[in-house]
Scaffold this motif. Structure first.
Motif, short mmCIF file in Angstrom:
data_model
loop_
_atom_site.label_atom_id
_atom_site.label_comp_id
_atom_site.label_asym_id
_atom_site.label_seq_id
_atom_site.Cartn_x
_atom_site.Cartn_y
_atom_site.Cartn_z
N SER A 21 -3.45 -0.03 5.51
CA SER A 21 -3.45 -0.66 4.55
C SER A 21 -4.12 -0.24 3.29
O SER A 21 -4.44 0.38 2.24
CB SER A 21 -2.62 -1.61 4.50
OG SER A 21 -3.62 -3.21 4.97
N MET A 24 -5.81 3.03 3.23
CA MET A 24 -4.27 3.71 1.60
C MET A 24 -5.25 3.09 0.87
O MET A 24 -4.56 3.91 -0.38
CB MET A 24 -3.32 3.73 2.71
CG MET A 24 -2.16 4.05 1.66
SD MET A 24 -0.17 3.82 2.82
CE MET A 24 -0.72 4.18 4.35
N SER A 64 0.84 -1.25 0.36
CA SER A 64 -0.30 -0.03 0.03
C SER A 64 0.87 1.41 0.52
O SER A 64 0.74 2.46 -0.49
CB SER A 64 -1.00 0.42 1.14
OG SER A 64 -0.31 -0.58 2.37
N THR A 65 2.05 1.34 0.46
CA THR A 65 3.01 2.43 0.37
C THR A 65 3.86 2.60 -0.56
O THR A 65 4.13 3.64 -1.34
CB THR A 65 3.97 2.24 1.58
OG1 THR A 65 4.47 0.97 1.95
CG2 THR A 65 3.52 1.85 2.65
N ASP A 66 3.11 1.82 -1.69
CA ASP A 66 4.12 2.04 -2.80
C ASP A 66 2.60 2.94 -4.34
O ASP A 66 1.31 2.87 -3.92
CB ASP A 66 4.47 1.08 -4.10
CG ASP A 66 4.64 1.29 -5.33
OD1 ASP A 66 4.93 2.10 -6.09
OD2 ASP A 66 4.76 -0.03 -5.76
#
Length: 359
Positions: A236, A239, A162-164
């Protein structure tokens, strides 16, 4: 008559460390230097040695008698696990020797009891019990608060974490509070799906599926209209949705305050305690959904662990089972245990430094 006996050999050269107790509490432990020796007679060469394995303390309710029993059920001889009776049979074919070894089991049990009592006397144990009691109290509260509420549980599979910023949703699934399917939608991201061990979704599987924008309204409104949205790691999943809406210019009216993280509840109720050596504090590891499910429900995880619908339904089952534990617990507001200091260390200077960092 044989003089053979079982002797507990303890070659440890340092006191028991708290972080070792933490590992034993959740996972059990092989202690280097602690063995059971089958001695034929004083001064004679050992017949056979077995490594002592400390069973998971919490799994057996930190009960000394249970733990001694479990320890004698599983000793290790050259990586082969066996009970104490099998170990005795391996030691000798002479029945008089075997009989003598069996007679010494009660004495051995007492020595193992003394060993395990070291673990149970550790300050780590009340720290764990406090966390579990707090978790049960919180679950009991949720069980009351969520009566009659409209619950939706969601799970998402995506092309990356999810941080990508380039990650795209490729499966969106949800069920209600009873596990009934609400939607289970594969999503075509508009490009070839890269290989990913986190899911089994291929480009061929989504080639004829809709784009996210084409199914967004139904999915978005189902989540928006829920009283509570569950997920195993809400951060996540939220997001993924928020970033997808921003990237694809879709409306976004979801309120994170209505989301409830089952992973956090599971961490407090089931997570393994560990010591962070660099930052010098205790923390609890969040268990995987599959592990938490099997531990709480006591049965194998159903279906594919990387299918969004299977994960959502398993999350609801886990959540309901944890609510039931909270509901049935004897934890009450007046019975909550006294707060236990979170910082436990064998080094008083480290403890002082950790306290200073937090002040």
């Amino acid at each position: 008559m044989s003089n053979a006996q079982l002797i507990l050999i303890d070659k440890r050269n340092q006191p028991l460390k708290e972080y070792i107790v933490a590992v034993a509490a959740s996972d059990g432990l092989n202690i280097k230097g602690v063995e059971i020796m089958a001695s034929p007679a004083k001064g004679e060469t050992s017949l056979l040695n077995a490594q002592v394995i400390i069973p998971p303390l919490e799994q057996h309710d930190f009960n000394l008698k249970k733990l001694v029993k479990e320890t004698l059920k599983a000793v290790s001889v050259k990586d082969e696990i066996m009970d104490i009776d099998t170990f005795i049979e391996r030691c000798s074919e002479d029945e008089t020797v075997r009989a003598a070894l069996k007679r010494s089991v009660p004495k051995l049990s007492k020595k193992i009891e003394e060993l395990l009592k070291e673990f149970l006397d550790s300050e780590v144990i009340p720290l764990i019990l406090e966390r579990r009691n707090d978790a049960l109290y919180k679950l009991k509260e949720h069980a009351q608060e969520l009566k009659g509420k409209k619950i939706v549980c969601i799970d998402i599979e995506a092309t990356n974490i999810s941080t990508d910023p380039d990650a795209d949703i490729i499966q969106l699934s949800a069920c209600d509070g009873d596990g009934k399917e609400l939607f289970n939608q594969l999503i075509n991201p508009g490009y070839d799906i890269p290989e990913n061990e986190k899911h089994n979704i291929t480009t061929e599987m989504v080639v004829n599926e809709p784009l996210l924008a084409q199914v967004w309204d139904q999915i978005h409104d189902t989540l928006r209209d829920a009283d509570v949205v569950l997920a195993y790691s809400t951060e996540s999943d939220f997001m993924y949705l928020e970033k997808s809406a921003e990237k694809k210019m879709l409306r976004f009216e979801l309120d994170y305050n209505t989301w409830l993280d089952v992973a956090e509840l599971s961490r407090d109720l089931n997570g393994a305690i560990r010591w962070h050596s660099e930052r010098m504090y205790w923390f609890y590891k969040t268990p995987k959904l599959t592990d938490a499910y099997e531990k709480v429900l006591g049965k194998p995880f159903p279906g594919d662990a990387h299918d969004a619908l299977a994960d959502a339904q398993a999350t609801v089952d886990l959540f309901n089972a944890m609510l039931d534990k909270g509901r049935k617990s004897q934890i009450g507001e007046k019975k909550k245990p006294k707060q236990v200091k979170q910082e436990i260390t064998n080094n008083p200077f480290a403890a002082a430094f950790a306290n200073a960092k937090r002040s």
